[in-house]
Design a protein around this motif. Structure first.
Motif, PDB file in Angstrom:
ATOM      1  N   ALA A 346       0.819  -1.210   0.000  1.00  0.00           N
ATOM      2  CA  ALA A 346       0.000   0.000   0.000  1.00  0.00           C
ATOM      3  C   ALA A 346       0.853   1.259   0.000  1.00  0.00           C
ATOM      4  N   ASP A 347       2.180   1.125   0.067  1.00  0.00           N
ATOM      5  CA  ASP A 347       3.071   2.285   0.147  1.00  0.00           C
ATOM      6  C   ASP A 347       3.260   2.877  -1.246  1.00  0.00           C
ATOM      7  N   ARG A 348       2.765   4.091  -1.431  1.00  0.00           N
ATOM      8  CA  ARG A 348       2.864   4.735  -2.747  1.00  0.00           C
ATOM      9  C   ARG A 348       4.161   5.550  -2.904  1.00  0.00           C
ATOM     10  N   THR A 349       5.052   5.482  -1.931  1.00  0.00           N
ATOM     11  CA  THR A 349       6.280   6.275  -1.991  1.00  0.00           C
ATOM     12  C   THR A 349       7.261   5.639  -2.968  1.00  0.00           C
ATOM     13  N   TYR A 350       7.627   6.379  -3.982  1.00  0.00           N
ATOM     14  CA  TYR A 350       8.541   5.849  -4.994  1.00  0.00           C
ATOM     15  C   TYR A 350       9.899   5.541  -4.363  1.00  0.00           C
ATOM     16  N   GLY A 351      10.372   4.332  -4.608  1.00  0.00           N
ATOM     17  CA  GLY A 351      11.676   3.939  -4.094  1.00  0.00           C
ATOM     18  C   GLY A 351      11.694   3.559  -2.634  1.00  0.00           C
ATOM     19  N   ALA A 352      10.528   3.477  -1.997  1.00  0.00           N
ATOM     20  CA  ALA A 352      10.493   3.134  -0.579  1.00  0.00           C
ATOM     21  C   ALA A 352      11.003   1.719  -0.355  1.00  0.00           C
ATOM     22  N   ARG A 353      11.740   1.542   0.716  1.00  0.00           N
ATOM     23  CA  ARG A 353      12.228   0.215   1.072  1.00  0.00           C
ATOM     24  C   ARG A 353      11.185  -0.514   1.892  1.00  0.00           C
ATOM     25  N   THR A 354      11.094  -1.795   1.693  1.00  0.00           N
ATOM     26  CA  THR A 354      10.187  -2.596   2.492  1.00  0.00           C
ATOM     27  C   THR A 354      10.971  -3.298   3.589  1.00  0.00           C
ATOM     28  N   ASP A 355      10.306  -3.486   4.729  1.00  0.00           N
ATOM     29  CA  ASP A 355      10.963  -4.200   5.819  1.00  0.00           C
ATOM     30  C   ASP A 355      10.672  -5.695   5.736  1.00  0.00           C
ATOM     31  N   GLY A 356      10.067  -6.110   4.629  1.00  0.00           N
ATOM     32  CA  GLY A 356       9.691  -7.517   4.502  1.00  0.00           C
ATOM     33  C   GLY A 356      10.536  -8.291   3.523  1.00  0.00           C
ATOM     34  N   ALA A 357      11.810  -7.912   3.370  1.00  0.00           N
ATOM     35  CA  ALA A 357      12.666  -8.568   2.376  1.00  0.00           C
ATOM     36  C   ALA A 357      12.782 -10.064   2.635  1.00  0.00           C
ATOM     37  N   ARG A 358      12.904 -10.446   3.898  1.00  0.00           N
ATOM     38  CA  ARG A 358      13.041 -11.879   4.209  1.00  0.00           C
ATOM     39  C   ARG A 358      11.737 -12.616   3.876  1.00  0.00           C
ATOM     40  N   ASP A 359      10.597 -12.000   4.218  1.00  0.00           N
ATOM     41  CA  ASP A 359       9.315 -12.618   3.885  1.00  0.00           C
ATOM     42  C   ASP A 359       9.150 -12.761   2.379  1.00  0.00           C
ATOM     43  N   LEU A 360       9.549 -11.725   1.648  1.00  0.00           N
ATOM     44  CA  LEU A 360       9.468 -11.786   0.194  1.00  0.00           C
ATOM     45  C   LEU A 360      10.327 -12.925  -0.355  1.00  0.00           C
ATOM     46  N   ALA A 361      11.533 -13.046   0.145  1.00  0.00           N
ATOM     47  CA  ALA A 361      12.443 -14.085  -0.338  1.00  0.00           C
ATOM     48  C   ALA A 361      11.879 -15.477  -0.049  1.00  0.00           C
ATOM     49  N   ARG A 362      11.318 -15.665   1.134  1.00  0.00           N
ATOM     50  CA  ARG A 362      10.756 -16.968   1.499  1.00  0.00           C
ATOM     51  C   ARG A 362       9.526 -17.294   0.641  1.00  0.00           C
ATOM     52  N   LEU A 363       8.673 -16.289   0.406  1.00  0.00           N
ATOM     53  CA  LEU A 363       7.491 -16.530  -0.415  1.00  0.00           C
ATOM     54  C   LEU A 363       7.893 -16.817  -1.862  1.00  0.00           C
ATOM     55  N   LYS A 364       8.862 -16.073  -2.370  1.00  0.00           N
ATOM     56  CA  LYS A 364       9.339 -16.316  -3.731  1.00  0.00           C
ATOM     57  C   LYS A 364       9.885 -17.735  -3.871  1.00  0.00           C
ATOM     58  N   HIS A 365      10.637 -18.195  -2.881  1.00  0.00           N
ATOM     59  CA  HIS A 365      11.175 -19.562  -2.915  1.00  0.00           C
ATOM     60  C   HIS A 365      10.041 -20.575  -2.915  1.00  0.00           C
ATOM     61  N   TYR A 366       9.021 -20.333  -2.111  1.00  0.00           N
ATOM     62  CA  TYR A 366       7.866 -21.237  -2.064  1.00  0.00           C
ATOM     63  C   TYR A 366       7.172 -21.299  -3.422  1.00  0.00           C
ATOM     64  N   VAL A 367       6.921 -20.130  -4.014  1.00  0.00           N
ATOM     65  CA  VAL A 367       6.248 -20.093  -5.314  1.00  0.00           C
ATOM     66  C   VAL A 367       7.083 -20.804  -6.370  1.00  0.00           C
ATOM     67  N   THR A 368       8.369 -20.557  -6.362  1.00  0.00           N
ATOM     68  CA  THR A 368       9.255 -21.072  -7.405  1.00  0.00           C
ATOM     69  C   THR A 368       9.523 -22.569  -7.278  1.00  0.00           C
ATOM     70  N   HIS A 369       9.594 -23.069  -6.044  1.00  0.00           N
ATOM     71  CA  HIS A 369      10.048 -24.444  -5.842  1.00  0.00           C
ATOM     72  C   HIS A 369       9.010 -25.390  -5.257  1.00  0.00           C
ATOM     73  N   ASP A 370       8.137 -24.899  -4.399  1.00  0.00           N
ATOM     74  CA  ASP A 370       7.300 -25.816  -3.617  1.00  0.00           C
ATOM     75  C   ASP A 370       5.802 -25.638  -3.772  1.00  0.00           C
ATOM     76  N   ALA A 371       5.350 -24.566  -4.412  1.00  0.00           N
ATOM     77  CA  ALA A 371       3.916 -24.315  -4.525  1.00  0.00           C
ATOM     78  C   ALA A 371       3.244 -25.426  -5.316  1.00  0.00           C
ATOM     79  N   PRO A 372       1.962 -25.706  -5.012  1.00  0.00           N
ATOM     80  CA  PRO A 372       1.272 -26.764  -5.744  1.00  0.00           C
ATOM     81  C   PRO A 372       1.139 -26.425  -7.225  1.00  0.00           C
ATOM     82  N   ARG A 373       1.084 -27.441  -8.036  1.00  0.00           N
ATOM     83  CA  ARG A 373       0.819 -27.297  -9.464  1.00  0.00           C
ATOM     84  C   ARG A 373      -0.653 -27.594  -9.702  1.00  0.00           C
ATOM     85  N   SER A 374      -1.188 -27.058 -10.771  1.00  0.00           N
ATOM     86  CA  SER A 374      -2.621 -27.240 -11.031  1.00  0.00           C
ATOM     87  C   SER A 374      -2.902 -28.679 -11.468  1.00  0.00           C
TER      88      SER A 374
END
Length: 374
Positions: A346-374
């Motif tokens: 929801a942060d509309r500030t251009y270039g704003a840093r997120t404090d959720g980098a670790r959460d993003l990395a973990r979710l990306k890994h889940y999507v890329t490697h472990d998420a269910p297939r259809s």
């Protein structure tokens, strides 16, 4: 952060109590002389139960921007909501629906600043969905929310998608479901049509999810493609997305990936022609246009009026329709047939840093490697 931690702890505690109650009761019935074979059988039964109901104990608020009517032949007015409600309940979740009374597509994050909200509880579900969610602790009611001091009627104005989520989290769920500490998760959709690239800014489905994380509650926004014409929305598309989403959310829950730092947007391709969805991929929100609003002057000479028309943006190099983001959600979804996942803040500030980098990395890994297939 505190709300996220409390949500995780509450979810874990409720799940532990449910599982402990079931296992304890079974072990007590075995008696003190229970042998290893009996205990192994009990453990297997518990494992089977957890596998069949991976969302047991999870409390979910469901909303959308397509309404809860589900009456149009095109399935563009909320049928996807009933498919995800069924899939979540089948996976063990307790679901309460509070959605707009009328179609509110394109409302984005709009809110209503005055007037009165009225709830209309649905007593007859759409055909084929009558017995879904039977036996849940809340009864899994479905409410439409209109903007009126009286009963909601066929032409009564509607609450916006963000209205419904804010109302539910601040007042509605406590009053109608007894959820005084709120839900564990907000799910919005399943939307009729994809919400990708520049259209994400217009989307009431995404806007409702942003309203949830603004209140400290994790949120996932779901949207499904229509058929080749993008004017009809086959049940098979909603059903495939609902089945995937329930399994996807179970994996997120199992890995403690629910967070209020960002919402998670999941779009599903058209499978109505028989082509299965490609594997989920991690994407960015694109910058190109997909849906195009045009404004045509009316031929009358006595008014200064313009008709609003809506269509698919013509893709010509160099115009606003051209997608320039290499990993755009629209490209992966519409051209390659993948299920697409993207984080939304929801942060509309251009270039704003997120404090959720670790959460993003973990979710990306889940999507890329472990998420269910259809």
């Amino acid at each position: 952060m505190a709300r996220t931690l409390r949500t995780t702890l509450c979810t874990t505690l409720r799940t532990t109590l449910v599982l402990a109650g079931v296992t304890g009761a079974v072990l007590s019935s075995l008696g003190a002389a229970a042998g290893p074979d009996d205990l192994a059988a009990t453990t297997a039964a518990g494992t089977s139960s957890r596998a069949s109901q991976p969302l047991a104990g999870l409390r979910v608020l469901v909303s959308n921007d397509d309404s809860m009517q589900a009456a149009r032949p095109s399935h563009a007015d909320g049928l996807g909501l009933y498919e995800i409600r069924k899939a979540l309940c089948d996976a063990g979740a307790d679901v309460v629906v509070m959605a707009p009374w009328q179609v509110q597509s394109g409302k984005g994050t709009a809110v209503t600043n005055g007037g009165t909200l009225t709830l209309a509880r649905r007593t007859r579900m759409p055909e084929g969905y009558e017995n879904d969610c039977a036996g849940t602790p809340s009864g899994s009611p479905v409410y439409g929310i209109c903007l009126s001091a009286g009963p909601c009627g066929p032409d009564t104005p509607s609450a916006t998608p963000a209205d419904t989520v804010k109302f539910a989290l601040r007042t509605g769920l406590a009053a109608k479901a007894g959820w005084t500490d709120g839900p564990d998760l907000v799910v919005t959709g399943i939307n009729s049509g994809p919400n990708v690239s520049a259209q994400v800014n217009d989307s009431g489905t995404v806007g409702a999810a942003l309203a949830a994380i603004d209140q400290g509650v994790p949120a996932v926004a779901l949207s499904s493609s229509g058929d080749a014409s993008q004017t009809r929305f086959p049940v098979v598309n909603y059903r495939a997305h609902a089945r995937f989403a329930a399994a996807f959310l179970a994996g997120m829950r199992d890995r403690n990936l629910f967070t209020d730092r960002f919402a998670v947007k999941v779009d599903h391709p058209d499978v109505s022609a028989g082509r299965p969805a490609e594997a989920p991929v991690w994407t960015s929100v694109g910058h190109g246009q997909v849906v195009w609003h045009a404004y045509q002057p009316q031929p009358r000479s006595d008014v200064d009026s313009y008709d609003i028309t809506l269509g698919v943006c013509p893709d010509r190099p160099g115009d606003p329709c051209t997608e320039t983001v290499p990993d755009a959600d629209s490209t992966a979804l519409l051209k390659r047939g993948h299920i697409t996942v993207a984080p939304i803040t929801a942060d509309r500030t251009y270039g704003a840093r997120t404090d959720g980098a670790r959460d993003l990395a973990r979710l990306k890994h889940y999507v890329t490697h472990d998420a269910p297939r259809s």
